[in-house]
Enzyme design. Structure first.
Site, PDB file in Angstrom:
ATOM      1  N   ASP A   1       8.691 107.712  40.091  1.00  0.00           N
ATOM      2  CA  ASP A   1       9.430 107.635  41.194  1.00  0.00           C
ATOM      3  C   ASP A   1      10.318 106.339  41.131  1.00  0.00           C
ATOM      4  OD1 ASP A   1       6.846 107.275  41.917  1.00  0.00           O
ATOM      5  OD2 ASP A   1       7.457 107.144  44.033  1.00  0.00           O
ATOM      6  N   HIS A   2       9.761 105.300  40.545  1.00  0.00           N
ATOM      7  CA  HIS A   2      10.624 104.052  40.468  1.00  0.00           C
ATOM      8  C   HIS A   2      11.293 103.746  39.277  1.00  0.00           C
ATOM      9  CE1 HIS A   2       8.352 102.792  44.285  1.00  0.00           C
ATOM     10  NE2 HIS A   2       7.762 103.851  44.048  1.00  0.00           N
TER      11      HIS A   2
ATOM     12  N   HIS B   1      11.076 105.298  50.905  1.00  0.00           N
ATOM     13  CA  HIS B   1       9.955 105.827  50.295  1.00  0.00           C
ATOM     14  C   HIS B   1       9.360 106.753  51.321  1.00  0.00           C
ATOM     15  CE1 HIS B   1       6.482 106.359  47.572  1.00  0.00           C
ATOM     16  NE2 HIS B   1       7.281 105.730  46.692  1.00  0.00           N
TER      17      HIS B   1
HETATM   18 ZN   LIG Z   1       6.538 105.441  44.794  1.00  0.00          ZN
HETATM   19 ZN   LIG Z   2       3.714 103.899  43.266  1.00  0.00          ZN
END
Ligand SMILES: [Zn+2]
Ligand SMILES: [Zn+2]
Length: 370
Positions: A120-121, A319
């Site tokens: 997700d990064h 986040h």
């Molecule tokens: Zn994350």
């Molecule tokens: Zn992470």
């Protein structure tokens, strides 16, 4: 004429004009083309949404979702603008679309800092690089991260090698319009953070450029090692981006006195409710995966405590987990925060632009539009 009659006349006229305009659009290619040109012009002249003037340190949230999906929220992405320099921290899935829709000049973003290598990064690193190159970036994208960044960047470069070839062949026209070398990312390892080493709260200056100092701070997101937060200092103003971590005193120390902290947070209570509901559907495995995440993320209250201890002026959450599917869900998500930190807290959203004026003035918050 009575007021009622006047209103009816105006409404009837408006209806006639609307029907006439639609008929003209439907039947006339010239009208359709004029509408297209006008719409394009309107979009292109809105390019100044992210001011690049050297009067502030600016922070734009380009992705505020956790891996759990929410319509309208990309995964981890934060853009920092300082004195014309544009630096991206993480590039999660869907974030490039945000930047393009807001007409942020992605070709001018020549530096990406990765906090860690969870998908997700990093998921959109390849697409972001391609977009910047296609839009005119003349130098290779510099991708900084801890030990392992060579592998991540090398993998994306390999996956996009055919595409680089197609686009160079199609658009370069032998004039150097899309040089292949500028489309291939370069990885920059930030020493001394080595994969597999337990976090020890170390710091390292990543680079110092025209008054902008970027510092990497080791955080605790085990089993992910290394995992980093970043601090940006520019002409007396500062922002700290936590990346993913648990409550971690060395991060508090490194964030001391920052104007802004952009912190990840997960409501463990709401997540437990979600996991419980998933378990009742018979998917104990997925419920377990969700529950696993609670031991390596901050809660909103812990993030508020860290911001307080560090003397941070404003805290913005990103986040966000689990996804806040409706505005009222912010209330339970923030449960307990008010008691810890009554002011200087807000939940971030995609498009939130924070302006930190260099003259020492108050922080300003506004929303970019598509
Ligand atoms: Zn994350
Ligand atoms: Zn992470």
């Amino acid at each position: 004429m009575s007021l009622k009659r006047t209103l009816w006349t105006v409404a009837a006229l408006a209806a006639v004009i609307a029907v006439g305009a639609y008929a003209a659009f439907r039947l006339s290619p010239a009208v359709q083309d004029a509408v297209m040109a006008r719409a394009a012009r309107a979009q292109l002249t809105r390019s100044g949404q992210l001011p690049l003037a050297d009067d502030a340190l600016r922070v734009l949230l380009c992705g505020t979702s956790s891996p759990m999906p929410r319509r309208g929220a990309a995964k981890a992405c934060t853009l920092v603008a300082a004195g014309g320099q544009l630096v991206l921290v993480d590039i999660g899935p869907e974030a490039t679309e945000n930047l393009n829709l807001w007409r942020v000049p992605v070709a001018r973003i020549d530096t990406v800092l990765l906090t860690h290598f969870h998908s997700d990064h990093i998921g959109e690193l390849g697409e972001f690089n391609m977009q910047g190159w296609a839009q005119g970036r003349r130098t290779p994208l510099q991708v900084y991260g801890p030990d392992g960044v060579e592998q991540v960047v090398g993998g994306f470069n390999a996956a996009y090698a055919p595409d680089r070839g197609y686009r160079h062949a199609h658009h370069d026209h032998g004039k150097g319009l899309m040089p292949v070398a500028a489309g291939e990312m370069q990885s920059r390892v930030i020493p001394p953070f080595k994969a597999g080493e337990a976090p020890a709260g170390r710091r390292a200056v990543v680079f110092e450029r025209d008054g902008l100092v970027v510092t990497a701070i080791e955080v605790d997101h085990r089993p992910v090692t290394p995992a980093l937060a970043y601090r940006f200092d520019y002409r007396g103003r500062s922002v700290v981006i936590t990346g993913d971590t648990v409550y971690y005193p060395p991060l508090v120390a490194a964030a001391r006195g920052a104007d802004l902290m952009v912190s990840e947070a997960e409501s463990h209570e709401l997540l437990e409710i979600l996991a419980g509901e998933i378990a009742t559907t018979g998917d104990a495995r997925l419920a377990g995966v969700l529950r696993d995440t609670t031991n390596y993320h901050l809660t909103p209250v812990q993030a508020a405590q860290m911001a307080n201890e560090a003397g941070v002026r404003e805290l913005v959450y990103t986040h966000i987990a689990p996804p806040l599917v409706a505005k009222p869900m912010e209330i339970p998500w923030l449960r307990g925060v008010q008691a810890v930190r009554p002011r200087g807290v807000r939940i971030g959203h995609d498009g939130l632009l924070v302006t930190i004026p260099l003259d020492g003035g108050e922080l300003r918050f506004e929303a970019l539009r598509d």
